[in-house]
Scaffold this motif. Sequence first.
Motif, PDB file in Angstrom:
ATOM      1  N   UNK A  59       0.827  -1.211   0.000  1.00  0.00           N
ATOM      2  CA  UNK A  59       0.000   0.000   0.000  1.00  0.00           C
ATOM      3  C   UNK A  59       0.858   1.257   0.000  1.00  0.00           C
ATOM      4  N   UNK A  60       1.948   1.233   0.766  1.00  0.00           N
ATOM      5  CA  UNK A  60       2.850   2.389   0.806  1.00  0.00           C
ATOM      6  C   UNK A  60       3.544   2.580  -0.539  1.00  0.00           C
ATOM      7  N   UNK A  61       3.935   1.494  -1.171  1.00  0.00           N
ATOM      8  CA  UNK A  61       4.614   1.592  -2.468  1.00  0.00           C
ATOM      9  C   UNK A  61       3.682   2.165  -3.538  1.00  0.00           C
ATOM     10  N   UNK A  62       2.428   1.704  -3.551  1.00  0.00           N
ATOM     11  CA  UNK A  62       1.479   2.235  -4.518  1.00  0.00           C
ATOM     12  C   UNK A  62       1.190   3.715  -4.273  1.00  0.00           C
TER      13      UNK A  62
ATOM     14  N   UNK B 162       5.508  16.337  -2.141  1.00  0.00           N
ATOM     15  CA  UNK B 162       6.125  15.419  -1.169  1.00  0.00           C
ATOM     16  C   UNK B 162       5.583  15.648   0.230  1.00  0.00           C
ATOM     17  N   UNK B 163       5.403  16.928   0.617  1.00  0.00           N
ATOM     18  CA  UNK B 163       4.898  17.223   1.963  1.00  0.00           C
ATOM     19  C   UNK B 163       3.455  16.743   2.136  1.00  0.00           C
ATOM     20  N   UNK B 164       2.596  17.068   1.151  1.00  0.00           N
ATOM     21  CA  UNK B 164       1.207  16.626   1.239  1.00  0.00           C
ATOM     22  C   UNK B 164       1.095  15.106   1.180  1.00  0.00           C
ATOM     23  N   UNK B 165       1.932  14.484   0.348  1.00  0.00           N
ATOM     24  CA  UNK B 165       1.890  13.029   0.237  1.00  0.00           C
ATOM     25  C   UNK B 165       2.297  12.365   1.543  1.00  0.00           C
ATOM     26  N   UNK B 166       3.259  12.945   2.258  1.00  0.00           N
ATOM     27  CA  UNK B 166       3.663  12.386   3.547  1.00  0.00           C
ATOM     28  C   UNK B 166       2.508  12.418   4.543  1.00  0.00           C
ATOM     29  N   UNK B 167       1.749  13.528   4.549  1.00  0.00           N
ATOM     30  CA  UNK B 167       0.596  13.624   5.455  1.00  0.00           C
ATOM     31  C   UNK B 167      -0.484  12.617   5.055  1.00  0.00           C
ATOM     32  N   UNK B 168      -0.781  12.547   3.752  1.00  0.00           N
ATOM     33  CA  UNK B 168      -1.835  11.643   3.285  1.00  0.00           C
ATOM     34  C   UNK B 168      -1.471  10.181   3.538  1.00  0.00           C
ATOM     35  N   UNK B 169      -0.216   9.833   3.282  1.00  0.00           N
ATOM     36  CA  UNK B 169       0.191   8.435   3.489  1.00  0.00           C
ATOM     37  C   UNK B 169       0.182   8.052   4.959  1.00  0.00           C
TER      38      UNK B 169
ATOM     39  N   UNK C 108     -12.410  12.247   6.051  1.00  0.00           N
ATOM     40  CA  UNK C 108     -12.804  13.528   5.459  1.00  0.00           C
ATOM     41  C   UNK C 108     -11.588  14.432   5.254  1.00  0.00           C
ATOM     42  N   UNK C 109     -10.658  14.424   6.215  1.00  0.00           N
ATOM     43  CA  UNK C 109      -9.440  15.225   6.068  1.00  0.00           C
ATOM     44  C   UNK C 109      -8.617  14.748   4.883  1.00  0.00           C
ATOM     45  N   UNK C 110      -8.502  13.441   4.735  1.00  0.00           N
ATOM     46  CA  UNK C 110      -7.751  12.889   3.616  1.00  0.00           C
ATOM     47  C   UNK C 110      -8.401  13.260   2.283  1.00  0.00           C
ATOM     48  N   UNK C 111      -9.728  13.153   2.206  1.00  0.00           N
ATOM     49  CA  UNK C 111     -10.432  13.511   0.974  1.00  0.00           C
ATOM     50  C   UNK C 111     -10.256  14.988   0.654  1.00  0.00           C
TER      51      UNK C 111
ATOM     52  N   UNK D 234      -3.336   7.292   5.663  1.00  0.00           N
ATOM     53  CA  UNK D 234      -3.677   6.092   4.895  1.00  0.00           C
ATOM     54  C   UNK D 234      -3.139   4.831   5.569  1.00  0.00           C
ATOM     55  N   UNK D 235      -1.872   4.849   5.934  1.00  0.00           N
ATOM     56  CA  UNK D 235      -1.262   3.677   6.575  1.00  0.00           C
ATOM     57  C   UNK D 235      -1.891   3.414   7.935  1.00  0.00           C
ATOM     58  N   UNK D 236      -2.323   4.460   8.621  1.00  0.00           N
ATOM     59  CA  UNK D 236      -3.025   4.273   9.902  1.00  0.00           C
ATOM     60  C   UNK D 236      -4.312   3.485   9.690  1.00  0.00           C
ATOM     61  N   UNK D 237      -5.078   3.835   8.671  1.00  0.00           N
ATOM     62  CA  UNK D 237      -6.303   3.099   8.377  1.00  0.00           C
ATOM     63  C   UNK D 237      -5.984   1.659   7.962  1.00  0.00           C
TER      64      UNK D 237
END
Length: 363
Positions: free
Chosen positions: A50-53, A76-83, A107-110, A86-89
Amino acid sequence: MVAVILERAPSSNATRPDRTGAALGVLRGLSARIPRDAVDIAAAGTVVAALALGTLTLIATVTTGAEHRPHLAVTAALLAVCLSVYIRHIAFAIRDAVPPAAHITSALLAALVVGAAPILGVAWLNTVHIVAVVVVLTLRPALALPIAAVLIAAVAPSAALLGATEQEAIWLLVTTAMRVVAVYTLVWMVVALRRLRSAGTALAEQAVARERLRIDRTVTRTVHTALVAITESADRAENFAARSDPVSARVELGELVATSRSGLAQARQLIRSFQQTDFRREIASTTTLLAAAGVVARIDLPAEGPPAQAEEPLRADLRHLLARLLRDGPTEPVRITVRQVRGRWQLECAVEARTATTAGELG
């Protein structure tokens, strides 16, 4: 266990053996920390996949046109927050759980994914599958599936609005759907493995509980009854002795001794029966295990049953048969038959027209 033997070539360098030994020690330490449980390995692989994708978004940003490369740091910064969200879920989902405040984090991720798309361009749309996966893992299926389908379907027109070609928009739509299916399937497989292991544990606990109840009933029926009779005989003998009736007291003491010997013999026989599992109970346990695995098994056992000297080989054959049936998983009902053929006890398993015969020792 597979042993690997390394032969070190002679060398004039005195420090090379020390370095090689240190390297092997590090490798052994790393291998010792690798999880041995298949479920833990599958869960770790799911998180890594999941992290690789998810990181493909950053690769897509680097390989796009020069007009979007200035946004690389923001991406890169936004992707770090989103991942991280994501990984928490994902981590909670592979444990068959939903994280606290899951709706708020979803909702925050969306909001991060949808809101940043007009600024970061087409490459950022590669993160849409993250939102779709989180929605499927968090919400009820009645809501999750329509929302995920809308998110995936909106990828192509959004990519076209952001300047992508028709081929690029279709490719992005297809890959987004494939990523959602891939990650969800991996998570579902891990959850299924955990539930299967839990079901096996629960089945074993139920079997232990039933065996304890059986032992308790048997002890109550034999030893407890004998102890009550001994206590009553002792009380009667004491009463006769108190009334100066030695003849009656002697008779009661004789009955007490006979009851004690009988109770001791029953206790010895009970201990021997606990040490040696009854063949009928073992067959019943086999059918229970097969039923839990979805295999319908019918038992055909003679009323008298095999003699004691033939039970042990038949018990070993029954264990091999159980392992084979659990491995093969026949869809048709099977019939397990124990019978004597020409003085030899045999264990037979018939599936439709095919028959597998395993012979025990002579009766």
